[in-house]
Design an enzyme around this catalytic site. Structure first.
Site, PDB file in Angstrom:
ATOM      1  N   ASP A 160       0.827  -1.215   0.000  1.00  0.00           N
ATOM      2  CA  ASP A 160       0.000   0.000   0.000  1.00  0.00           C
ATOM      3  C   ASP A 160       0.863   1.269   0.000  1.00  0.00           C
ATOM      4  OD1 ASP A 160      -1.252  -0.478   3.458  1.00  0.00           O
ATOM      5  OD2 ASP A 160       0.760  -0.067   2.700  1.00  0.00           O
ATOM      6  N   HIS A 166       0.768   3.924  -2.912  1.00  0.00           N
ATOM      7  CA  HIS A 166       0.587   5.331  -2.515  1.00  0.00           C
ATOM      8  C   HIS A 166       1.576   6.232  -3.272  1.00  0.00           C
ATOM      9  CE1 HIS A 166      -0.246   8.535   0.617  1.00  0.00           C
ATOM     10  NE2 HIS A 166       0.924   8.942   0.156  1.00  0.00           N
ATOM     11  N   GLU A 167       2.842   5.812  -3.281  1.00  0.00           N
ATOM     12  CA  GLU A 167       3.876   6.646  -3.929  1.00  0.00           C
ATOM     13  C   GLU A 167       3.677   6.722  -5.434  1.00  0.00           C
ATOM     14  OE1 GLU A 167       5.032   7.193  -0.168  1.00  0.00           O
ATOM     15  OE2 GLU A 167       5.256   8.392  -1.975  1.00  0.00           O
ATOM     16  N   HIS A 208       0.980   9.035  -6.408  1.00  0.00           N
ATOM     17  CA  HIS A 208       1.398  10.448  -6.446  1.00  0.00           C
ATOM     18  C   HIS A 208       1.874  10.810  -7.855  1.00  0.00           C
ATOM     19  CE1 HIS A 208       0.884  11.924  -2.430  1.00  0.00           C
ATOM     20  NE2 HIS A 208       1.748  11.105  -1.877  1.00  0.00           N
ATOM     21  N   TYR A 250      -0.027  20.231  -4.027  1.00  0.00           N
ATOM     22  CA  TYR A 250       0.249  19.561  -2.763  1.00  0.00           C
ATOM     23  C   TYR A 250       0.215  20.551  -1.595  1.00  0.00           C
ATOM     24  CZ  TYR A 250       2.090  15.515  -0.187  1.00  0.00           C
ATOM     25  OH  TYR A 250       2.253  14.434   0.662  1.00  0.00           O
ATOM     26  N   GLU A 263      -3.223  13.434  -1.287  1.00  0.00           N
ATOM     27  CA  GLU A 263      -2.906  12.397  -0.299  1.00  0.00           C
ATOM     28  C   GLU A 263      -3.970  11.312  -0.244  1.00  0.00           C
ATOM     29  OE1 GLU A 263      -0.568  11.255   2.002  1.00  0.00           O
ATOM     30  OE2 GLU A 263       0.558  12.303   0.436  1.00  0.00           O
ATOM     31  N   THR A 289       6.019   0.688  12.726  1.00  0.00           N
ATOM     32  CA  THR A 289       6.381   0.178  14.063  1.00  0.00           C
ATOM     33  C   THR A 289       6.505  -1.344  14.077  1.00  0.00           C
ATOM     34  OG1 THR A 289       4.065   0.099  14.765  1.00  0.00           O
ATOM     35  CG2 THR A 289       5.304   2.121  15.252  1.00  0.00           C
ATOM     36  N   ASP A 332       2.969  21.043   7.442  1.00  0.00           N
ATOM     37  CA  ASP A 332       2.736  19.913   6.525  1.00  0.00           C
ATOM     38  C   ASP A 332       1.927  20.332   5.301  1.00  0.00           C
ATOM     39  OD1 ASP A 332       2.831  17.259   5.557  1.00  0.00           O
ATOM     40  OD2 ASP A 332       0.938  16.744   6.555  1.00  0.00           O
ATOM     41  N   HIS A 392      -1.441  15.595   5.327  1.00  0.00           N
ATOM     42  CA  HIS A 392      -1.503  14.236   5.880  1.00  0.00           C
ATOM     43  C   HIS A 392      -2.480  14.125   7.045  1.00  0.00           C
ATOM     44  CE1 HIS A 392       2.473  14.105   3.836  1.00  0.00           C
ATOM     45  NE2 HIS A 392       2.091  12.887   3.546  1.00  0.00           N
TER      46      HIS A 392
HETATM   47  C1  LIG Z   1       1.574   5.609   2.942  1.00  0.00           C
HETATM   48  C2  LIG Z   1       2.872   6.153   2.458  1.00  0.00           C
HETATM   49  C3  LIG Z   1       3.175   7.517   3.025  1.00  0.00           C
HETATM   50  O1  LIG Z   1       2.384   8.204   3.600  1.00  0.00           O
HETATM   51  O2  LIG Z   1       4.490   7.893   2.788  1.00  0.00           O
HETATM   52  C4  LIG Z   1       4.941   9.055   3.403  1.00  0.00           C
HETATM   53  C5  LIG Z   1       5.676   8.958   4.611  1.00  0.00           C
HETATM   54  C6  LIG Z   1       5.902   7.630   5.251  1.00  0.00           C
HETATM   55  C7  LIG Z   1       6.189  10.129   5.202  1.00  0.00           C
HETATM   56  C8  LIG Z   1       5.971  11.367   4.582  1.00  0.00           C
HETATM   57  C9  LIG Z   1       5.237  11.469   3.393  1.00  0.00           C
HETATM   58  C10 LIG Z   1       4.698  10.323   2.803  1.00  0.00           C
HETATM   59  C11 LIG Z   1       3.872  10.426   1.549  1.00  0.00           C
HETATM   60  O3  LIG Z   1       4.136   9.680   0.570  1.00  0.00           O
HETATM   61  O4  LIG Z   1       2.948  11.273   1.538  1.00  0.00           O
HETATM   62 CA   LIG Z   2      -3.077  -1.721   4.076  1.00  0.00          CA
HETATM   63 ZN   LIG Z   3       1.675  10.769   0.104  1.00  0.00          ZN
END
Ligand SMILES: CCC(=O)Oc1c(C)cccc1C(=O)O
Ligand SMILES: [Ca+2]
Ligand SMILES: [Zn+2]
Length: 304
Positions: free
Chosen positions: A141, A145-146, A149, A160, A169, A192, A224, A229
């Site tokens: 996932d 997600h990346e 983007h 953004y 996001e 974690t 942010d 986020h």
């Molecule tokens: C689910 C993936 C995610 O959120 O990656 C990020 C992390 C771990 C830190 C900062 C930004 C992002 C992002 O891709 O928005």
């Molecule tokens: Ca998941």
């Molecule tokens: Zn992201």
């Protein structure tokens, strides 16, 4: 000179067996996948814990990518292939630019780096510090997600920041769910590693991780990039309600159409509601049960 496409295997970040599309040349194997119907390739490199990208090709001597330190490379390569296949097979989209361009992933970026990002040209993954994150490419996932983007950047271009950024996001989280639809969590496979059952975010219960799920609780902040986020919890909750109501297949259609046809760089949450309603009308008719379910979902998060 004999060089050829080869099939290898390796163990991912969490020890899972992964079959790999690799390439052999002059005694060395590379994470270099030439098997897709794309003009480019899918390739994985390592920054060797520095910050110069794309760094160096990930290599192996016998095509068995089984070293613990290779887990991040294995998963970045395997998961990128999975996300490529998803966009091609489900949405008829050939790579992030729909022109079959090369997908590059660089792993082992930085030191104890608890981040992952698309830098405008490629995906980049830190190894995490072992406490907050395990190597981030270990989660499908996260990779979805990346890469989403990148798709968003080439389509809607959602800026953004503030509401368009929170939508950006949310699109990445919703497509992260479409790839990893066994749960409503984001990043649970790498977040974690010493703690079970938690995640970076939850689409079904954004509050579990400090996100709002209603416009009444929208967080006005400049940090942010305007809380991208944090406030993504609101469209994420609408996404959860929509998918739960109309099912994954219909949701995939209206989300992809909204993202690629109707949304623009400055779209806000209300524009997203309208884009999804229009997409539902296009596919199923205005006044259809699907259309009404989308309206209801966004009503429940206070977006009209
Ligand atoms: C689910 C993936 C995610 O959120 O990656 C990020 C992390 C771990 C830190 C900062 C930004 C992002 C992002 O891709 O928005
Ligand atoms: Ca998941
Ligand atoms: Zn992201």
């Amino acid at each position: 000179v004999t060089a050829s496409a080869t099939s290898g295997y390796g163990y991912g970040v969490n020890g899972g067996y992964k079959a790999l599309n690799t390439y052999y040349s002059s005694g060395t194997y590379y994470l270099y996948d030439v098997t897709k119907p794309m003009s480019g390739v899918i390739r994985t490199t390592t920054a060797k814990n520095g910050t110069s990208i794309p760094g160096w090709y990930s290599v192996d001597s016998n095509n068995a990518w089984t070293a613990y330190s290779q887990g991040a490379d294995v998963d970045a390569h395997y998961n990128a292939g999975k996300v490529y296949d998803y966009y091609y097979n489900t949405h008829n989209r050939n790579s992030y630019d729909n022109s079959g361009s090369t997908l590059t992933s660089t792993v082992h970026y930085g030191s104890n780096y608890n981040n992952a990002f698309w830098n405008g040209s490629q995906m980049v993954y830190g190894d995490g510090d072992g406490s907050t994150f395990a190597p981030l490419s270990g989660a499908l996932d996260v990779v979805a997600h990346e890469l989403t983007h990148a798709v968003t950047e080439r389509t809607a271009g959602l800026q953004y920041q503030y509401q368009s950024g929170a939508l950006n996001e949310s699109m990445s989280d919703v497509f992260g769910y479409f790839l990893d639809s066994g749960d409503w969590l984001m990043g649970e496979d790498v977040y974690t590693p010493g703690v079970g059952g938690d995640a970076l975010r939850s689409l079904s219960n954004p509050e579990a991780y400090g996100q709002p799920s209603h416009m009444n609780d929208y967080v006005n902040t400049s940090s942010d990039n305007g809380g991208v986020h944090t406030n993504s919890g609101i469209p994420n909750k609408a996404g959860y309600l929509t998918i739960s109501s109309i099912g994954k297949s219909a949701a995939e259609k209206i989300y992809y159409r909204a993202l690629t046809v109707y949304l623009t760089p400055t779209s806000d949450f209300s524009d997203a509601r309208a884009a999804l309603l229009q997409s539902a009308a296009d596919y199923y008719g205005s006044g259809s049960s699907t259309y009404n379910a989308v309206a209801n979902a966004w009503n429940q998060v206070g977006v009209y």
